[in-house]
Design an enzyme around this catalytic site. Structure first.
Site, short mmCIF file in Angstrom:
data_model
loop_
_atom_site.label_atom_id
_atom_site.label_comp_id
_atom_site.label_asym_id
_atom_site.label_seq_id
_atom_site.Cartn_x
_atom_site.Cartn_y
_atom_site.Cartn_z
N ASN A 153 44.53 50.06 34.10
CA ASN A 153 44.53 48.70 33.50
C ASN A 153 44.88 48.72 32.01
OD1 ASN A 153 42.29 46.34 35.08
ND2 ASN A 153 43.44 47.96 36.06
N THR A 173 37.61 46.62 34.35
CA THR A 173 38.94 46.57 34.97
C THR A 173 39.03 45.49 36.05
OG1 THR A 173 38.37 48.18 36.68
CG2 THR A 173 39.24 49.07 34.63
N CYS A 174 40.25 45.12 36.40
CA CYS A 174 40.49 44.11 37.43
C CYS A 174 40.44 44.78 38.79
CB CYS A 174 41.86 43.47 37.23
SG CYS A 174 41.99 42.63 35.67
N ASP A 175 39.28 45.23 39.17
CA ASP A 175 39.13 45.98 40.40
C ASP A 175 37.69 45.86 40.82
OD1 ASP A 175 38.62 48.31 42.13
OD2 ASP A 175 40.71 48.76 41.63
#
Ligand SMILES: Cc1ncc(COP(=O)(O)O)c(C=O)c1O
Length: 376
Positions: free
Chosen positions: A366, A323-325
């Site tokens: 996401n 994920t973009c985290d």
């Protein structure tokens, strides 16, 4: 890994990842091994570890009882065919209406760690059996549980006496912390319980049970003692602090029953280096913190990994999810090494992943689907 899991994984190369597959026979085998290790204790499976109907039904069939944390878990256990008398509502933080719901289902065992919670139980589930949870510092545990639960020993004694005054059956529980690798933890806790009982008896209480909690291990990267060793430690501690015995002994295993029964299969999405000089590679899997691997928080639970290139040369890696985290990093400080040949598209299996994974998965962070589950 069981032969059944191995066969499933071999035959499921095309199955979309990530997924967890659980061998329910292993759960049953673990149940019997625990009963053999601590024969005096009645097993209450901690449903939160994995509430799959296939697991609950099998445990009902072998005679297990159940520790639940919510009305939904009560419903799941009843749907699996359990009798309400085999359910213990072990969460110390319950809405008043949830206690009422549990009582309407026939649940008679409740855990509390505060007078206000005892008052709720007395009001909404009159005649219930009350378990008072002792606070225990969870040294030696990879996943401690002391921050939020339990009260000090003098308060335990006072609450036990209040239960006696209210005519409610009463006893004590503790949890030594999950994935507890120090066999001395139960002795330490039981010494405190014995003291709390003594003071409570002076105050008029008549405690009739001890709940030894969970803490029994899964097979992760750092080895833990065998379940037989845990059994010896617990039995010895019980004899030492309760030489005359006690009417009822309970255990609440979650992890031990289901962790080793499961494997989580993930796929490598990317292998990269953050700069050309870096020795360390970053391995990004299609499974991360938001796909059930919440117990990698602070790198607490360190899974064993299996790849198609095992046996070849390895190098240091950081391992992260998709994920973009930036919270979605599994391991950066735990000195993991993976094969140098590992590449995009390879399958990476996280072993002993049957506990505390499926229900921790987000429902769509996401846009990634939740962790899939298969039971064999
Ligand atoms: C009340 C209670 N009992 C039992 C367990 C199960 O513990 P373990 O998975 O370490 O066996 C837990 C875990 O959080 C718990 O909260």
């Amino acid at each position: 890994m069981s032969a059944k899991l191995d066969a499933f994984l071999r035959e499921s190369q095309a199955l979309p990842t990530p997924f967890v597959v659980v061998d329910v026979d292993v759960v049953e085998e673990r149940y019997h091994r625990l009963v053999e290790a601590i024969p005096s204790a009645r097993v209450f499976y901690a449903v939160k570890a994995n509430p799959a109907p296939q697991i609950l039904e099998r445990l009902v069939a072998v005679g297990s009882a159940f520790d639940v944390a919510s009305p939904a878990e009560i419903d799941m256990v009843l749907a699996a065919g359990a009798d309400p008398s085999s359910i213990s509502y072990g969460n110390t933080i319950k809405k008043r209406r949830d206690v009422a719901y549990a009582a309407s289902c026939g649940v008679t065992r409740y855990t509390v760690d505060a007078e206000a919670e005892l008052e709720k139980v007395a009001a909404m589930a009159p005649g219930a059996s009350v378990c008072v949870r002792l606070r225990h510092e969870c040294g030696g545990a990879d996943w401690p549980l002391s921050r939020k639960f339990g009260c000090a020993a003098p308060e335990v004694s006072r609450l036990l006496a209040l239960c006696a005054d209210a005519g409610m059956e009463h006893g004590v529980s503790f949890h030594v912390g999950s994935q507890q690798r120090d066999l001395g933890a139960w002795d330490e806790a039981l010494e405190v319980v014995a003291g709390a009982f003594e003071r409570a008896i002076q105050l008029g209480a008549r405690p009739s049970f001890v709940n030894l909690g969970g803490g029994f291990p899964g097979s992760y990267r750092e080895q833990s003692p065998s379940i037989a060793d845990y059994g010896t430690a617990v039995r010895t501690a019980m004899r030492r602090w309760f030489p005359e015995g006690i009417a009822e002994v309970m255990v609440e295993p979650g992890r031990y029953l289901v962790a080793d029964a499961g494997v989580l299969r993930s796929e490598v999405v990317l292998v990269s280096r953050r700069s050309v000089e870096d020795q360390e590679r970053w391995v990004y899997l299609d499974c991360g913190k938001f796909h059930g691997l919440a117990e990698t928080m602070d790198e607490a639970i360190r899974y064993r990994l299996r790849t198609p290139h095992d046996g070849g040369p390895t190098g240091p890696v950081a391992i992260a999810g998709p994920t973009c985290d930036s919270a979605d990093v599994l391991y950066e400080k735990s000195a993991y090494e993976l094969p140098l040949d590992l590449a995009e598209g390879d399958m990476v299996d996280l072993l002993a992943a049957g506990a505390y994974t499926t229900t921790y998965s987000s429902i769509g962070f996401n846009g990634f689907p939740p962790l899939a589950e298969h039971y064999v």
